[in-house]
Scaffold this motif. Structure first.
Motif, short mmCIF file in Angstrom:
data_model
loop_
_atom_site.label_atom_id
_atom_site.label_comp_id
_atom_site.label_asym_id
_atom_site.label_seq_id
_atom_site.Cartn_x
_atom_site.Cartn_y
_atom_site.Cartn_z
N GLY A 124 24.34 56.62 63.21
CA GLY A 124 23.24 57.50 62.86
C GLY A 124 23.71 58.85 62.34
N SER A 125 24.83 59.31 62.82
CA SER A 125 25.31 60.64 62.45
C SER A 125 25.76 60.73 61.00
CB SER A 125 26.48 61.05 63.35
OG SER A 125 27.56 60.14 63.21
N VAL A 126 26.03 59.60 60.36
CA VAL A 126 26.52 59.65 58.97
C VAL A 126 25.38 59.49 57.97
CG1 VAL A 126 28.74 58.72 59.68
CG2 VAL A 126 27.00 57.18 58.75
N LEU A 127 24.17 59.31 58.46
CA LEU A 127 23.04 59.14 57.56
C LEU A 127 22.49 60.49 57.09
CD1 LEU A 127 21.15 56.17 59.25
CD2 LEU A 127 22.84 56.11 57.41
N ASP A 128 23.41 61.34 56.70
CA ASP A 128 23.03 62.67 56.22
C ASP A 128 23.60 62.90 54.83
OD1 ASP A 128 25.67 62.79 56.81
OD2 ASP A 128 25.54 64.47 58.21
N GLY A 129 23.78 61.79 54.11
CA GLY A 129 24.30 61.89 52.75
C GLY A 129 25.74 61.48 52.62
N ARG A 130 26.37 61.11 53.72
CA ARG A 130 27.79 60.76 53.66
C ARG A 130 28.05 59.27 53.52
NH1 ARG A 130 30.48 62.82 58.80
NH2 ARG A 130 28.42 62.59 59.74
N ALA A 131 27.01 58.44 53.60
CA ALA A 131 27.20 56.99 53.59
C ALA A 131 26.40 56.38 52.45
CB ALA A 131 26.76 56.39 54.93
N TRP A 132 26.97 55.36 51.83
CA TRP A 132 26.33 54.64 50.72
C TRP A 132 26.33 53.14 50.99
CZ3 TRP A 132 28.55 59.27 50.11
CH2 TRP A 132 27.94 60.21 49.24
N VAL A 133 25.30 52.49 50.51
CA VAL A 133 25.22 51.04 50.55
C VAL A 133 24.89 50.54 49.15
CG1 VAL A 133 24.50 50.90 52.97
CG2 VAL A 133 22.77 51.06 51.16
N ARG A 134 25.20 49.29 48.92
CA ARG A 134 24.88 48.67 47.64
C ARG A 134 23.60 47.87 47.81
NH1 ARG A 134 27.45 48.54 43.03
NH2 ARG A 134 27.40 46.74 41.62
N ALA A 135 22.61 48.18 47.01
CA ALA A 135 21.30 47.54 47.15
C ALA A 135 20.64 47.43 45.79
CB ALA A 135 20.42 48.36 48.10
N ALA A 136 19.59 46.60 45.73
CA ALA A 136 18.86 46.42 44.49
C ALA A 136 18.26 47.74 44.05
CB ALA A 136 17.77 45.37 44.66
N GLY A 137 18.32 48.00 42.75
CA GLY A 137 17.77 49.24 42.22
C GLY A 137 16.26 49.22 42.20
N ASP A 138 15.68 50.29 41.73
CA ASP A 138 14.23 50.40 41.64
C ASP A 138 13.68 49.25 40.80
OD1 ASP A 138 14.37 52.69 43.13
OD2 ASP A 138 14.32 54.03 41.39
N GLY A 139 12.63 48.63 41.30
CA GLY A 139 12.04 47.52 40.58
C GLY A 139 12.79 46.22 40.75
N GLY A 140 13.78 46.19 41.68
CA GLY A 140 14.50 44.95 41.93
C GLY A 140 15.55 44.64 40.88
N GLY A 141 16.02 45.64 40.14
CA GLY A 141 16.99 45.42 39.09
C GLY A 141 18.40 45.23 39.63
N ASP A 142 19.39 45.56 38.79
CA ASP A 142 20.79 45.38 39.17
C ASP A 142 21.11 46.15 40.45
OD1 ASP A 142 21.07 43.91 36.93
OD2 ASP A 142 22.12 45.43 35.77
N TYR A 143 22.10 45.64 41.20
CA TYR A 143 22.50 46.32 42.42
C TYR A 143 23.24 47.61 42.08
CZ TYR A 143 21.07 42.83 45.81
OH TYR A 143 20.33 42.03 46.64
N VAL A 144 22.91 48.66 42.83
CA VAL A 144 23.49 49.98 42.61
C VAL A 144 23.87 50.58 43.96
CG1 VAL A 144 22.12 50.41 40.52
CG2 VAL A 144 21.22 51.09 42.75
N ARG A 164 36.33 62.55 52.86
CA ARG A 164 36.56 63.96 53.18
C ARG A 164 35.91 64.37 54.49
NH1 ARG A 164 34.08 66.38 47.82
NH2 ARG A 164 32.48 64.91 48.57
N CYS A 165 34.95 63.58 54.96
CA CYS A 165 34.20 63.94 56.17
C CYS A 165 34.80 63.36 57.44
CB CYS A 165 32.75 63.49 56.02
SG CYS A 165 31.89 64.28 54.64
N GLY A 166 35.89 62.63 57.34
CA GLY A 166 36.53 62.09 58.53
C GLY A 166 35.80 60.88 59.10
N GLY A 167 36.09 60.66 60.41
CA GLY A 167 35.47 59.53 61.09
C GLY A 167 36.43 58.40 61.38
N TYR A 168 37.73 58.59 61.07
CA TYR A 168 38.70 57.52 61.27
C TYR A 168 40.07 58.13 61.55
CZ TYR A 168 41.59 53.39 60.34
OH TYR A 168 42.48 52.37 60.44
N LEU A 169 40.76 57.56 62.53
CA LEU A 169 42.14 57.94 62.83
C LEU A 169 42.99 56.69 62.78
CD1 LEU A 169 41.60 60.42 65.80
CD2 LEU A 169 42.15 61.00 63.43
N ALA A 170 44.16 56.80 62.15
CA ALA A 170 44.99 55.62 61.92
C ALA A 170 45.40 54.92 63.21
CB ALA A 170 46.24 56.02 61.12
N ASP A 171 45.58 55.69 64.29
CA ASP A 171 46.04 55.07 65.54
C ASP A 171 44.89 54.73 66.49
OD1 ASP A 171 45.39 57.68 65.97
OD2 ASP A 171 47.07 58.12 67.31
N GLU A 172 43.65 55.05 66.09
CA GLU A 172 42.52 54.76 66.96
C GLU A 172 41.41 53.97 66.29
OE1 GLU A 172 40.93 58.12 69.00
OE2 GLU A 172 42.90 59.06 69.32
#
Length: 438
Positions: A124-144, A164-172
């Motif tokens: 939930g904490s990354v749903l502030d503009g830092r995360a993207w998903v691939r989904a059908a475009g407006d009107g059901g067009g090509d995936y964007v 750039r926002c972190g969230g991962y450590l190589a050893d953890e």
């Protein structure tokens, strides 16, 4: 283990929530933990010359049948409740860097080596503009690529996060408290994309798909008994490897349905909307009805969002009684042709932005006459979608459920026959595929 009782045999019991686990075992008894539901597990195999069937638990038949309908926007498609506890529900995330602050249209999807499993309830904490998903475009067009929203947080969803926002450590691994920039995994060059390299006529594709269906069934058929039922659910007991080593006994009445469905599955591509789509990019397209466009001359964009050619196929078959005789299971053939992309099965649901259409098909649309090399002719028709509309009677869903629940068919056999048509379609399409130019 107590339910298994004392037996004078050695045994291995595998307890797992993963559907694919232990598939290489040939067990006499297999117990599966299915989250909070108890589902019967029936395994029928030959062990040391002794056929054994063990059933543990009870079917939750309504849940099983609900999963069979893959209608658009269906809420029954999440199988996570069957195979994992809530705490185990994961998304898969990868980290990327973008100068523009987000992925471009050309951003490739995440590769397997990049993905990190992350509990859904921690995203939930990354749903502030830092995360993207691939989904059908407006009107059901090509995936964007678009910014992720709360409703995207479903088990198995793949997300890209801003490195750039972190969230991962190589050893953890996943470390939401870390603000240290993530070093993205270096992904090798994309393998060449395979595309259709020739124009394929509709009649050619239908004939080749039927040929592939016949080859596939010939490879599958072996000397095993009739496909049997499990707990009255129409399961199969004779699955073997493709290639004639062992096999599946596909009774002739089902073989014929598969062959006819393969021959007719793409009839709906004769619709003018689909023909326009194939020719939209220009090129040296031949005259007549097409099934596939030579790359790169099709844009893949239809002037009617959500248009599904297989719905047109279903309407042409359902209201064209001239094509079948008394020996043909015409409802099964029609269903298999409609279902070959998984969008028109038990039901077909209109999108919210479709005021008059259902999956891009509008009452009053007309299809041209189609003559196949088999000698069959489908006369021009005016299409009516009432069978797919609950407010107009909705005959399609009732007939499809009756087919699914028929004692001689059942959901497992029906899904198996669907797969035969789908694989035949893939194989016929692959005949004309090659690496994308450039």
């Amino acid at each position: 283990m107590a339910e298994l009782g004392e037996r004078e045999v050695d045994r291995i019991v595998v307890g797992t929530r993963a559907l694919e686990a232990a598939i290489d075992f040939v067990p006499r008894t297999l117990l599966r933990e299915e989250g909070e539901r108890e589902v019967a597990v029936a395994v029928e195999v030959e062990v040391g010359g002794v056929e054994a069937v063990e059933v543990v638990g009870e079917w939750d038949e309504s849940d099983l049948l609900a999963l069979f309908d893959t209608a658009v926007d269906s809420s029954d498609l999440d199988v996570a409740g069957w195979v994992c506890e809530p705490a185990d529900r994961m998304a898969l995330v990868a980290w990327r860097e973008w100068e523009a602050g987000g992925p471009s249209e050309e951003e490739p999807e995440a590769g397997r080596e990049e993905l990190c499993p992350v509990p859904l309830d921690e995203l939930g904490s990354v749903l502030d503009g830092r995360a993207w998903v691939r989904a059908a475009g407006d009107g059901g067009g090509d995936y964007v690529w678009r910014r992720a929203r709360a409703e995207d947080l479903k088990p198995g969803v793949v997300m890209l996060l801003d490195a750039r926002c972190g969230g991962y450590l190589a050893d953890e691994g996943w470390s939401p408290e870390s603000a240290e920039p993530v070093q993205p995994v270096v992904v090798g060059p994309e393998p060449p994309r395979y595309v259709c390299v020739v124009w394929v006529t509709l009649d050619q594709h239908l004939a080749e798909t039927e040929e592939e269906a016949r080859l596939l069934v010939e490879a599958l058929v072996g000397g095993v008994g009739e496909m049997g039922g499990v707990g009255g659910m129409g399961g199969m007991s004779g699955a073997g490897e493709v290639g004639g080593v062992g096999g599946v006994d596909v009774p002739e009445r089902y073989q014929e349905a598969v062959f006819l469905a393969a021959r007719y599955h793409d009839l709906g591509k004769c619709h003018e909307v689909f023909q326009e789509l194939l020719r939209a990019g220009g090129g040296d397209a031949p005259d007549g009805l097409l099934a596939k466009s030579k790359s790169p001359f099709s844009t893949g964009r239809s002037r009617r969002p959500h248009f599904r050619h297989e719905l047109v196929s279903a309407l042409m078959l359902a209201h064209g009684g001239h094509w079948h005789g008394e020996s043909v299971d015409h409802q099964l053939v029609t269903y298999l042709a409609a279902a070959h992309h998984g969008m028109v099965r038990i039901s077909a649901t209109a999108y919210e932005d479709e005021a008059l259409a259902i999956l891009g098909v509008v009452d009053g649309d007309r299809t041209p006459a189609v003559t196949l090399s088999s000698g069959e002719t489908f006369p021009a028709q005016e299409l009516r979608t009432a069978d797919f509309r609950p407010e107009s009677g909705g005959l399609w869903s009732a007939q499809a459920r009756a087919l699914r629940d028929r004692a001689d068919v059942g959901p497992f056999r029906l899904a198996f026959l669907e797969a035969l048509v789908r694989v035949a379609d893939w194989r016929s399409s692959a005949r004309h595929d090659g690496p994308e130019a450039g």
